[in-house]
Design a protein around this motif. Structure first.
Motif, PDB file in Angstrom:
ATOM      1  N   ASN A  85       0.802  -1.235   0.000  1.00 37.13           N
ATOM      2  CA  ASN A  85       0.000   0.000   0.000  1.00 37.13           C
ATOM      3  C   ASN A  85       0.833   1.282   0.000  1.00 37.13           C
ATOM      4  N   ILE A 104       2.392  -5.357  -2.870  1.00 35.70           N
ATOM      5  CA  ILE A 104       0.960  -5.562  -3.115  1.00 35.70           C
ATOM      6  C   ILE A 104       0.214  -4.245  -2.930  1.00 35.70           C
ATOM      7  N   ASN A 105      -0.600  -3.916  -3.928  1.00 32.38           N
ATOM      8  CA  ASN A 105      -1.446  -2.722  -3.921  1.00 32.38           C
ATOM      9  C   ASN A 105      -0.649  -1.407  -3.827  1.00 32.38           C
ATOM     10  N   SER A 124       1.187  -7.907  -6.938  1.00 27.16           N
ATOM     11  CA  SER A 124      -0.231  -8.158  -7.173  1.00 27.16           C
ATOM     12  C   SER A 124      -1.046  -6.924  -6.818  1.00 27.16           C
ATOM     13  N   ASN A 125      -1.991  -6.593  -7.686  1.00 32.14           N
ATOM     14  CA  ASN A 125      -2.861  -5.420  -7.523  1.00 32.14           C
ATOM     15  C   ASN A 125      -2.106  -4.091  -7.504  1.00 32.14           C
ATOM     16  N   HIS A 127      -0.373  -0.702  -8.962  1.00 30.88           N
ATOM     17  CA  HIS A 127      -0.728   0.264 -10.003  1.00 30.88           C
ATOM     18  C   HIS A 127       0.563   0.767 -10.640  1.00 30.88           C
ATOM     19  N   ASN A 145      -3.494  -9.308 -11.303  1.00 30.23           N
ATOM     20  CA  ASN A 145      -4.400  -8.153 -11.233  1.00 30.23           C
ATOM     21  C   ASN A 145      -3.675  -6.809 -11.235  1.00 30.23           C
ATOM     22  N   ALA A 146      -2.432  -6.786 -11.653  1.00 33.52           N
ATOM     23  CA  ALA A 146      -1.689  -5.524 -11.693  1.00 33.52           C
ATOM     24  C   ALA A 146      -2.227  -4.633 -12.816  1.00 33.52           C
ATOM     25  N   HIS A 147      -2.129  -3.351 -12.628  1.00 32.66           N
ATOM     26  CA  HIS A 147      -2.595  -2.353 -13.594  1.00 32.66           C
ATOM     27  C   HIS A 147      -1.361  -1.751 -14.269  1.00 32.66           C
TER      28      HIS A 147
END
Length: 193
Positions: A85, A104-105, A124-125, A127, A145-147
């Motif tokens: 995060n 992650i995130n 993962s996840n 951005h 799920n990565a952007h």
């Protein structure tokens, strides 16, 4: 400088351990921490925006939820770091060691990760819109799920990387090593191979 940094870290640890009742949250905005040894440091929620962390040692550090926007981490050692995060938009991470990093995130939008080593990293996840990962090592990395829209992954090592359900729209994968890559459910609109 070392004494001042030590005091900031002690106050921050007290702040984290007492849920903000004692101590103070680390404010290292614009700090010059070039070549600093912050290995194993607890800098959760710290503000390191615009900080100079070139060549710093952040091995095994916890920077979850930290603000590293516009920070310079070129050539830094972030092996096994926790950046869950964390906000790293517009940061410079060229030639950085991020082996086994936990991202992650994390927000890595517009980040310069050219020649970075992200092998075995978990993104993962994350951005990564407009991120520059040219010639980066992402061998065995997890990008589920990565952007990655508009990212540059040209010449990157993506062997055995997991990009299931990742958004790879408008991504440049030219000359990337894609052996063993997992792309199940990935969005590949206008992806350049």
């Amino acid at each position: 400088m070392k004494k001042l940094l030590y005091d900031v870290l002690v106050e921050h640890l007290l702040f984290m351990e007492t849920n903000g009742d004692l101590g103070s949250n680390a404010n290292l905005r614009n700090a010059n921490l070039r070549n600093a040894d912050l290995s194993n440091a607890n800098l959760r929620n710290a503000d390191l925006s615009n900080a100079n962390l070139r060549n710093a040692n952040l091995r095994n550090a916890d920077l979850s939820n930290a603000n590293l926007c516009n920070a310079d981490l070129c050539n830094a050692d972030l092996n096994n770091i926790n950046l869950h995060n964390a906000h790293l938009s517009n940061a410079y991470l060229r030639n950085t060691n991020l082996i086994n990093a936990y991202l992650i995130n994390a927000n890595l939008s517009n980040v310069d990760l050219r020649n970075a080593d992200l092998s075995n990293a978990n993104l993962s996840n994350a951005h990564l819109r407009n991120a520059d990962l040219c010639n980066a090592n992402l061998h065995n990395a997890h990008l589920i799920n990565a952007h990655l829209r508009d990212a540059n992954l040209s010449d990157a090592d993506l062997r055995n990387a997991n990009l299931r359900n990742a958004d790879l729209s408008d991504v440049d994968l030219s000359n990337a090593d894609l052996r063993g890559i997992k792309l199940d459910g990935a969005i590949l609109t206008n992806t350049k191979f």
